[in-house]
Scaffold this active site. Structure first.
Site, PDB file in Angstrom:
ATOM      1  N   SER A  18       0.922  -1.330   0.156  1.00  0.00           N
ATOM      2  CA  SER A  18       0.036   0.086  -0.105  1.00  0.00           C
ATOM      3  C   SER A  18       0.975   1.239   0.100  1.00  0.00           C
ATOM      4  O   SER A  18       2.083   1.167   0.386  1.00  0.00           O
ATOM      5  CB  SER A  18      -0.865   0.108   1.209  1.00  0.00           C
ATOM      6  OG  SER A  18      -0.352   0.011   2.514  1.00  0.00           O
ATOM      7  N   GLY A  19       0.360   2.208  -0.241  1.00  0.00           N
ATOM      8  CA  GLY A  19       1.134   3.663  -0.160  1.00  0.00           C
ATOM      9  C   GLY A  19       2.292   3.743  -0.979  1.00  0.00           C
ATOM     10  O   GLY A  19       2.692   3.378  -1.920  1.00  0.00           O
ATOM     11  N   ILE A  20       3.148   4.366  -0.162  1.00  0.00           N
ATOM     12  CA  ILE A  20       4.771   4.656  -0.604  1.00  0.00           C
ATOM     13  C   ILE A  20       5.242   3.286  -0.745  1.00  0.00           C
ATOM     14  O   ILE A  20       6.217   3.243  -1.853  1.00  0.00           O
ATOM     15  CB  ILE A  20       5.398   5.425   0.429  1.00  0.00           C
ATOM     16  CG1 ILE A  20       4.611   6.654   0.530  1.00  0.00           C
ATOM     17  CG2 ILE A  20       6.747   5.565  -0.109  1.00  0.00           C
ATOM     18  CD1 ILE A  20       5.042   7.771   1.507  1.00  0.00           C
ATOM     19  N   TYR A 155       2.985   9.674  16.880  1.00  0.00           N
ATOM     20  CA  TYR A 155       3.751   9.284  15.572  1.00  0.00           C
ATOM     21  C   TYR A 155       4.900   9.980  15.351  1.00  0.00           C
ATOM     22  O   TYR A 155       5.981   9.503  14.934  1.00  0.00           O
ATOM     23  CB  TYR A 155       2.635   9.886  14.518  1.00  0.00           C
ATOM     24  CG  TYR A 155       3.034   9.651  13.014  1.00  0.00           C
ATOM     25  CD1 TYR A 155       3.052   8.631  12.199  1.00  0.00           C
ATOM     26  CD2 TYR A 155       3.558  10.875  12.383  1.00  0.00           C
ATOM     27  CE1 TYR A 155       3.547   8.450  11.130  1.00  0.00           C
ATOM     28  CE2 TYR A 155       3.938  10.546  11.041  1.00  0.00           C
ATOM     29  CZ  TYR A 155       3.818   9.653  10.200  1.00  0.00           C
ATOM     30  OH  TYR A 155       4.287   9.588   9.123  1.00  0.00           O
ATOM     31  N   LYS A 159       8.795   8.711  14.501  1.00  0.00           N
ATOM     32  CA  LYS A 159       9.627   9.335  13.069  1.00  0.00           C
ATOM     33  C   LYS A 159      10.699  10.121  13.575  1.00  0.00           C
ATOM     34  O   LYS A 159      11.891  10.012  12.649  1.00  0.00           O
ATOM     35  CB  LYS A 159       8.695  10.227  12.453  1.00  0.00           C
ATOM     36  CG  LYS A 159       7.572   9.336  11.770  1.00  0.00           C
ATOM     37  CD  LYS A 159       8.019   8.087  11.061  1.00  0.00           C
ATOM     38  CE  LYS A 159       6.806   7.176  10.709  1.00  0.00           C
ATOM     39  NZ  LYS A 159       7.283   6.086   9.802  1.00  0.00           N
ATOM     40  N   THR A 190      -2.143   8.947   0.583  1.00  0.00           N
ATOM     41  CA  THR A 190      -2.022   7.651   0.620  1.00  0.00           C
ATOM     42  C   THR A 190      -3.342   7.048   1.254  1.00  0.00           C
ATOM     43  O   THR A 190      -4.114   8.033   2.234  1.00  0.00           O
ATOM     44  CB  THR A 190      -0.730   7.054   1.483  1.00  0.00           C
ATOM     45  OG1 THR A 190      -0.742   7.614   2.774  1.00  0.00           O
ATOM     46  CG2 THR A 190       0.431   7.392   0.682  1.00  0.00           C
TER      47      THR A 190
END
Length: 251
Positions: A18-20, A155, A159, A190
């Protein structure tokens, strides 16, 4: 003309369905690499790339929060041919300011974005090192690892970990011909960022110098570069691909 040729390379893309991660798997396969996507899904959806590239992509189910399972799966996929490239794009995103972040929300982010990242990156490094050919490890982080994002305490914390873990892994293995770098996407369209409604997305876009959100493919282009021979002398970089977001915002 410079082209990126990854024929003969074996790549693992964690979070590649999925996504990136999915876009990165396609970019690597389009450049000729054989790609294994790894995620919690038992069956991978259509990767969305050309039929020729899609034929070079296979899938394995993996729960990266399980250290033993992660070690076993990476050893199996490396097999006798080894591993050359690894992209780590799995992650979770959920809102919560500091006082709104309960233990469950904190641990959910840590389990995937910290523990799972470390377990899978460690095993990819182990298998690339064992091949003796050198290789590339690329971690997909976030601009939220460099600046705060109001309302996303857990989050942003995870990160932030990506930035220094990238540097540390690069220092540990640069002398062995293994490049470890990260890509720090800005706001990207996304499945994960579907938590934002359209009005909020427009407000955020207005604060980005490029005045637009990124596509997964734009981030995947940077991943492809860091996986290629063009990045052979790049070690420990945290490459922002963010439309200028970290450079500054309108006063």
């Amino acid at each position: 003309m410079i082209t990126i040729d990854l024929r003969g390379k074996i790549a693992a893309v964690v979070g590649g369905t999925s996504g990136i991660g999915r876009a990165a798997a396609c970019r690597l396969a389009e450049a000729g690499a054989r790609v294994v996507t790894l995620s919690r899904r038992a069956v991978a959806p259509d990767p969305g790339c050309s039929p020729e590239a899609a034929e070079r992509i296979t899938h394995r189910r993996l729960n990266i929060t399980d250290s033993a399972e992660t070690a076993e799966v990476f050893a199996e996929l490396a097999g006798t041919e080894g591993l050359d490239l690894a992209v780590h794009s799995a992650g979770v995103l959920a809102p919560g300011a500091t006082l709104d972040t309960d233990d469950e929300l904190w641990r959910r982010h840590m389990a995937t974005n910290a523990d799972g990242l470390f377990f899978s990156a460690r095993e990819s490094l182990r298998q690339i090192r064992a091949s003796g050919r050198g290789g590339k490890v690329v971690i997909v982080g976030s601009v939220s690892g460099q600046v705060g994002n109001p309302g996303f305490a857990a989050y942003c914390a995870t990160k932030g970990l990506v930035v220094n873990l990238t540097r540390q892994m690069a220092l540990d293995y640069a002398a062995e011909g293994i490049n470890v770098n990260s890509v720090l996407p800005g706001f990207t369209d996304t499945e994960m960022t579907a938590i934002y409604d359209s009005a909020t997305k427009e407000e955020i876009a207005a604060t980005i110098p490029a005045k637009a959100w990124a596509t997964p493919e734009q981030i995947a282009n940077a991943v492809l570069f860091l996986c290629s021979p063009l990045a052979d002398y790049v070690h420990g970089a945290n490459l922002a691909v963010d439309g200028g977001y970290l450079a500054g915002r309108p006063a």
